[in-house]
Design an enzyme around this catalytic site. Structure first.
Site, short mmCIF file in Angstrom:
data_model
loop_
_atom_site.label_atom_id
_atom_site.label_comp_id
_atom_site.label_asym_id
_atom_site.label_seq_id
_atom_site.Cartn_x
_atom_site.Cartn_y
_atom_site.Cartn_z
N GLY A 13 0.60 -0.99 -0.18
CA GLY A 13 0.45 0.00 -0.25
C GLY A 13 1.13 1.51 -0.07
CB SER A 14 4.42 2.07 -0.60
OG SER A 14 4.48 1.78 -1.51
CG ASN A 15 2.46 3.30 -5.27
OD1 ASN A 15 2.83 4.57 -5.85
ND2 ASN A 15 2.83 1.65 -5.57
CG MET A 94 -1.41 -7.67 -7.46
SD MET A 94 -0.06 -6.66 -8.20
CE MET A 94 1.20 -6.29 -7.35
CG HIS A 112 2.78 -1.84 -15.46
ND1 HIS A 112 2.47 -3.32 -14.70
CD2 HIS A 112 2.89 -2.52 -16.07
CE1 HIS A 112 2.57 -4.47 -15.47
NE2 HIS A 112 3.29 -4.25 -16.26
CG ASP A 144 -8.05 -0.61 -21.90
OD1 ASP A 144 -7.52 -1.75 -20.97
OD2 ASP A 144 -7.96 -0.35 -22.99
CG ASP A 148 -0.33 -4.37 -16.78
OD1 ASP A 148 -0.77 -3.89 -16.11
OD2 ASP A 148 -0.16 -5.26 -17.43
CD GLU A 177 5.26 1.64 -8.68
OE1 GLU A 177 4.58 1.82 -8.36
OE2 GLU A 177 6.40 1.06 -8.96
#
Ligand code: GAR
Length: 204
Positions: A13-15, A94, A112, A144, A148, A177
């Site tokens: 969960g760092s993002n 994921m 990504h 979509d 990726d 990121e």
């Protein structure tokens, strides 16, 4: 009016924390994260987010690692119908996102850890090292129905060195990121993005 989003995570969960920090710092002024949702009850990011006082919950998505079950889709859709977010931000989530979930909000974004369209799927930092690329990086893109694949909003580049390990390269990419995701979200919530076919144009 503030835009509302939910963030989906699967583990660290760092993002998601980088996005929450960007809100706290005033960079993403018009955004509110209604909930952080993890598909893994042991996600370390879930514990961290809860400890920091955020609304973070495990929501069952299915027993398979990469796919939603029918009940999983219903669980997520019920929540989305309750919260009514404008956006879903995938941050280390994921699982492949079913079309019904994509269509339940205005936009779904993903981050990504490669320069798409190179190295889709899993373990992409290892794929990049094994291929022998000299640069890598990260991509923030619209989601979509293909994995990726959606229109690219932002990419940030890092060098790849001869003695890099997967861990070292992953860390170098992760640092980028944490900048790229808030930047892409800033463009989105400030209406700076136009999409022509699959080309994202940044509107001044
Ligand atoms: C990040 O490197 C993210 O780009 C990647 O998982 C990591 C999650 O880190 N996502 C994917 O590979 C999606 N295909 P985080 O949980 O610390 O944000």
């Amino acid at each position: 009016m503030k835009k509302k989003a939910v963030i989906f995570i699967s583990d660290r969960g760092s993002n998601s924390i980088a996005i929450l920090n960007a809100i706290k710092d005033g960079y993403l002024k018009n955004l509110e994260i209604s909930m952080i949702i993890a598909d893994n009850r042991n996600a370390s990011g879930l514990k961290k987010a809860k400890k920091a006082g955020f609304n973070a919950n495990f929501v069952y998505a299915g027993t398979k690692k990469s796919k939603f079950s029918e009940r999983g889709v219903e669980n997520y859709l019920n929540l989305i119908h309750k919260i009514k977010p404008d956006y879903i931000f995938l941050a280390g989530f994921m699982r492949i996102i079913p079309e019904r979930i994509i269509q339940s909000v205005k936009y779904v974004l993903n981050i990504h850890p490669s320069l798409l369209p190179s190295f889709k799927g899993l373990n992409v930092q290892k794929q990049a090292l094994d291929y022998g690329v000299k640069i890598s990086g990260c991509t923030v893109h619209f989601v979509d129905t293909n994995v990726d694949n959606g229109p690219i909003i932002i990419q940030r580049v890092v060098p790849v060195f001869d003695n890099d390990t997967v861990e070292i390269l992953s860390q170098r990419i992760l640092k980028e990121e944490h900048k790229a995701y808030p930047e892409a979200i800033w463009l989105l919530i400030n209406n700076k993005i136009g999409i022509r076919d699959r080309i994202v144009e940044i509107v001044e």
